[in-house]
Scaffold this motif. Structure first.
Motif, mmCIF file in Angstrom:
data_model
loop_
_atom_site.group_PDB
_atom_site.id
_atom_site.type_symbol
_atom_site.label_atom_id
_atom_site.label_comp_id
_atom_site.label_asym_id
_atom_site.label_seq_id
_atom_site.Cartn_x
_atom_site.Cartn_y
_atom_site.Cartn_z
ATOM 1 N N LEU A 237 -17.500 9.228 -4.316
ATOM 2 C CA LEU A 237 -18.869 9.710 -4.218
ATOM 3 C C LEU A 237 -19.149 10.516 -5.476
ATOM 4 O O LEU A 237 -18.405 11.455 -5.792
ATOM 5 N N LYS A 238 -20.199 10.119 -6.211
ATOM 6 C CA LYS A 238 -20.534 10.807 -7.457
ATOM 7 C C LYS A 238 -21.959 11.318 -7.415
ATOM 8 O O LYS A 238 -22.777 10.814 -6.628
ATOM 9 N N LEU A 239 -22.216 12.303 -8.252
ATOM 10 C CA LEU A 239 -23.566 12.864 -8.358
ATOM 11 C C LEU A 239 -24.000 12.823 -9.810
ATOM 12 O O LEU A 239 -23.226 13.167 -10.710
ATOM 13 N N THR A 240 -25.228 12.384 -10.030
ATOM 14 C CA THR A 240 -25.809 12.401 -11.372
ATOM 15 C C THR A 240 -27.012 13.338 -11.363
ATOM 16 O O THR A 240 -27.884 13.239 -10.490
ATOM 17 N N ARG A 241 -26.990 14.296 -12.324
ATOM 18 C CA ARG A 241 -28.140 15.200 -12.517
ATOM 19 C C ARG A 241 -28.427 15.188 -14.014
ATOM 20 O O ARG A 241 -27.559 15.545 -14.804
ATOM 21 N N GLY A 242 -29.636 14.742 -14.345
ATOM 22 C CA GLY A 242 -29.957 14.601 -15.766
ATOM 23 C C GLY A 242 -29.012 13.601 -16.400
ATOM 24 O O GLY A 242 -28.821 12.503 -15.882
ATOM 25 N N ASP A 243 -28.343 14.000 -17.497
ATOM 26 C CA ASP A 243 -27.447 13.046 -18.161
ATOM 27 C C ASP A 243 -25.991 13.290 -17.795
ATOM 28 O O ASP A 243 -25.089 12.783 -18.445
ATOM 29 N N LYS A 244 -25.770 14.077 -16.741
ATOM 30 C CA LYS A 244 -24.384 14.368 -16.347
ATOM 31 C C LYS A 244 -24.037 13.711 -15.019
ATOM 32 O O LYS A 244 -24.821 13.764 -14.065
ATOM 33 N N THR A 245 -22.843 13.101 -14.974
ATOM 34 C CA THR A 245 -22.352 12.519 -13.726
ATOM 35 C C THR A 245 -20.998 13.149 -13.398
ATOM 36 O O THR A 245 -20.125 13.228 -14.272
ATOM 37 N N VAL A 246 -20.849 13.620 -12.164
ATOM 38 C CA VAL A 246 -19.590 14.250 -11.760
ATOM 39 C C VAL A 246 -19.111 13.644 -10.442
ATOM 40 O O VAL A 246 -19.891 13.147 -9.631
ATOM 41 N N GLU A 247 -17.797 13.694 -10.266
ATOM 42 C CA GLU A 247 -17.177 13.226 -9.019
ATOM 43 C C GLU A 247 -17.363 14.313 -7.956
ATOM 44 O O GLU A 247 -17.106 15.485 -8.213
ATOM 45 N N LEU A 248 -17.808 13.909 -6.750
ATOM 46 C CA LEU A 248 -17.917 14.883 -5.656
ATOM 47 C C LEU A 248 -16.713 14.797 -4.724
ATOM 48 O O LEU A 248 -16.241 15.807 -4.215
ATOM 49 N N PHE A 249 -16.242 13.561 -4.484
ATOM 50 C CA PHE A 249 -15.063 13.422 -3.633
ATOM 51 C C PHE A 249 -14.501 12.014 -3.751
ATOM 52 O O PHE A 249 -15.270 11.048 -3.825
ATOM 53 N N ARG A 250 -13.183 11.913 -3.799
ATOM 54 C CA ARG A 250 -12.508 10.617 -3.714
ATOM 55 C C ARG A 250 -11.780 10.562 -2.374
ATOM 56 O O ARG A 250 -10.894 11.370 -2.116
ATOM 57 N N SER A 251 -12.196 9.620 -1.528
ATOM 58 C CA SER A 251 -11.528 9.418 -0.248
ATOM 59 C C SER A 251 -10.465 8.349 -0.454
ATOM 60 O O SER A 251 -10.766 7.203 -0.788
ATOM 61 N N ARG A 252 -9.212 8.750 -0.280
ATOM 62 C CA ARG A 252 -8.094 7.844 -0.575
ATOM 63 C C ARG A 252 -7.557 7.208 0.693
ATOM 64 O O ARG A 252 -7.473 7.855 1.742
ATOM 65 N N THR A 286 -24.128 8.342 -5.805
ATOM 66 C CA THR A 286 -23.695 6.941 -5.823
ATOM 67 C C THR A 286 -22.326 6.826 -5.165
ATOM 68 O O THR A 286 -21.549 7.774 -5.136
ATOM 69 N N VAL A 287 -22.065 5.635 -4.642
ATOM 70 C CA VAL A 287 -20.771 5.364 -4.015
ATOM 71 C C VAL A 287 -20.187 4.097 -4.631
ATOM 72 O O VAL A 287 -20.931 3.181 -5.031
ATOM 73 N N SER A 288 -18.859 4.067 -4.728
ATOM 74 C CA SER A 288 -18.171 2.851 -5.174
ATOM 75 C C SER A 288 -16.871 2.717 -4.400
ATOM 76 O O SER A 288 -16.396 3.677 -3.785
ATOM 77 N N GLY A 289 -16.309 1.518 -4.424
ATOM 78 C CA GLY A 289 -15.044 1.279 -3.722
ATOM 79 C C GLY A 289 -14.093 0.509 -4.617
ATOM 80 O O GLY A 289 -14.516 -0.395 -5.349
ATOM 81 N N THR A 290 -12.805 0.873 -4.591
ATOM 82 C CA THR A 290 -11.819 0.262 -5.484
ATOM 83 C C THR A 290 -10.707 -0.397 -4.674
ATOM 84 O O THR A 290 -10.137 0.210 -3.773
ATOM 85 N N TYR A 291 -10.423 -1.665 -5.035
ATOM 86 C CA TYR A 291 -9.413 -2.470 -4.349
ATOM 87 C C TYR A 291 -8.280 -2.860 -5.293
ATOM 88 O O TYR A 291 -8.483 -2.971 -6.505
ATOM 89 N N ASP A 292 -7.106 -3.069 -4.724
ATOM 90 C CA ASP A 292 -5.922 -3.519 -5.453
ATOM 91 C C ASP A 292 -5.949 -5.047 -5.525
ATOM 92 O O ASP A 292 -5.781 -5.718 -4.512
ATOM 93 N N THR A 293 -6.189 -5.592 -6.720
ATOM 94 C CA THR A 293 -6.314 -7.049 -6.856
ATOM 95 C C THR A 293 -5.159 -7.652 -7.653
ATOM 96 O O THR A 293 -5.276 -8.743 -8.193
#
Ligand SMILES: [Cu+2]
Length: 483
Positions: A237-252, A286-293
């Motif tokens: 889960l990430k947050l973008t404010r202006g031109d900055k994007t930061v990670e809010l949390f990675r759920s593992r 924004t949200v994204s998901g990562t898989y082991d391929t």
């Protein structure tokens, strides 16, 4: 509704849709256990149902936790390689929100717990809809209950004092859909990792970016946890404010599975109870998901991160100046229903590569959970792989589609004969192919491909190809291409 049973301190109310059991706790808190069903599960089913739910708290108040499960009628939890809770989503609608997915369960059975002092407000006029998809991996019909526990604080109870309201902001890489899935194919992405939507050159063909939400009021985020399928490693889960994007949390995803990131023997990490993030109107989540391929393709997988957000600001750190992406906490340990891993040698199955040629043909029919030619659970002439010439496609026809039973033809590494379990077989064939779920259902509301035939790729090199059915993994087959 009439009281049907009373234990020492618990009371159970029976409704046409199931039962609600209330156990009193401290300071007016109530532990509620809901049991929805029994739901009739058809042979091999993998369909989606949506229904009004009358199983709700006994009066107005606050919901502070949610813990889902699935049981047989006798109360036993089914083995996950037999009956699988694909998903259940509780959708709340009321005067303030038309339709809001609010709680959800996947097979990883994540438990959601609000930090102390925060809760979802329940009003008796709220309408609850339950969207559920239960997957029967076998041809045997059965009956199950969907169960969930909620901690509930009635309005006016001592524990309700100072409660602050949250609602769920649904963050899903595919937006709000009945079946929000994508594929993560073997070898795709970077260095064995495939992130959706980032690694897909065209993730949203219709131009609607679905994995983002623009914050519509100043508020505080108080909790989140990710939902993934096997093969999934983490959601961000990430947050973008202006031109900055930061990670809010990675759920593992923490896999208890001995074979690694390949099964439902997993627990996701959730935010710790101290996690508070101050967000401003106009911030973009924004949200994204990562898989082991690296070795395996993952078909029809998900990446979802529901976020609990307050209606009014309630403190929290500014994520642009404080690193709020702290380590998460596991919501449960290994579950015994995930003990059947599979993958052991199975002497009853034939090794396709050693069999003589079957008939030269252009079509294989699938009927009664059996591939018509080359089925690796059959013997004799039926097991022999059907043969096609190089450049000649082989067409599979799912005749079980008329009974709403979906099948796939999915490449798995030869010999693909080990025992069935939550970690076997896998879509790890060296040549990647998959038919989709051959069958029919309402458009936009089904896992079915809405066709019952599939053709093998025309460019297959000579050789014997083994495959399985992703829906009924005991089904295995083979075909042969000859030059
Ligand atoms: Cu099948």
């Amino acid at each position: 509704m009439a009281p049907a049973a009373a234990h020492a301190r618990s009371t159970t109310v029976r409704t046409p849709q199931g039962t609600i059991t209330t156990t009193p706790g401290k300071n007016g808190l109530r532990h509620l256990t809901f049991r929805f069903g029994p739901v009739r599960i058809k042979p091999g089913q993998n369909t989606i149902a949506i229904t009004n739910s009358s199983l709700k708290p006994p009066g107005p108040g606050w919901i502070t936790s949610f813990a889902p499960n699935l049981t047989y009628v006798n109360g036993k939890v089914p083995r996950v390689d037999v009956i699988h809770l694909h998903h259940a989503v509780w959708i709340v609608s009321n005067a303030n929100q038309l339709v809001q997915p609010t709680w959800a369960a996947g097979e990883e059975k994540t438990i959601f717990r609000m930090p102390k002092g925060f809760g979802w407000r329940y009003r008796s006029s709220d309408r609850w809809l339950l969207n559920h998809m239960i997957h029967n991996l076998t041809p045997a019909p059965t009956r199950v209950y969907i169960t969930w526990k909620m901690d509930f604080i009635p309005l006016g109870a001592k524990a309700a004092k100072g409660m602050r309201e949250v609602r769920t902001q649904w963050m899903d890489v595919e937006g709000i859909k009945a079946y929000p899935v994508f594929d993560a194919l073997r070898g795709s992405g970077h260095n064995g990792l495939y992130t959706f939507p980032d690694d897909n050159p065209n993730p949203y063909p219709d131009g609607i970016v679905r994995n983002r939400w623009v914050v519509d009021h100043d508020a505080t985020l108080v909790g989140t946890a990710g939902h993934l399928h096997p093969g999934g490693l983490y959601t961000d889960l990430k947050l973008t404010r202006g031109d900055k994007t930061v990670e809010l949390f990675r759920s593992r995803a923490h896999y208890y599975e001995p074979a690694g990131a390949v099964s439902w023997d997993v627990s996701m990490t959730a935010t710790p109870k101290t996690w508070r993030v101050a967000v401003k109107k106009g911030d973009v989540l924004t949200v994204s998901g990562t898989y082991d391929t690296r070795t395996t393709s993952w078909y029809e997988v998900m990446a979802i991160m529901p976020v609990a957000i307050t209606l009014a600001p309630a403190g929290g750190a500014d994520p642009l100046t404080t690193n709020v992406a702290v380590k998460g906490v596991l919501t449960h340990g290994h579950l015994p229903e995930n003990d059947h891993h599979g993958g052991a040698p199975d002497p009853n199955r034939v090794r396709a590569a050693q069999l003589p040629d079957g008939p030269t043909t252009s079509t294989v029919d699938i009927d009664q959970f059996v591939y018509g030619q080359g089925d690796l659970s059959t013997t004799g002439a039926a097991a022999r792989p059907p043969v096609v010439g190089v450049g000649q496609p082989l067409t599979f026809v799912n005749d079980d589609a008329r009974r709403d039973i979906f099948h796939t033809i999915t490449a798995c590494r030869s010999p693909c004969t080990a025992t069935t379990g939550i970690a076997f077989p896998l879509a790890n064939g060296p040549t990647v192919f998959d038919s989709g779920e051959l069958g029919f259902g309402p458009a936009g509301f089904t896992a079915a491909a809405n066709r019952k035939t599939w053709q093998t790729p025309a460019d297959l090199a000579p050789g014997t190809y083994t495959y399985f059915c992703r829906i009924h993994p005991f089904m295995r087959g083979a075909f042969r291409v000859k030059g």
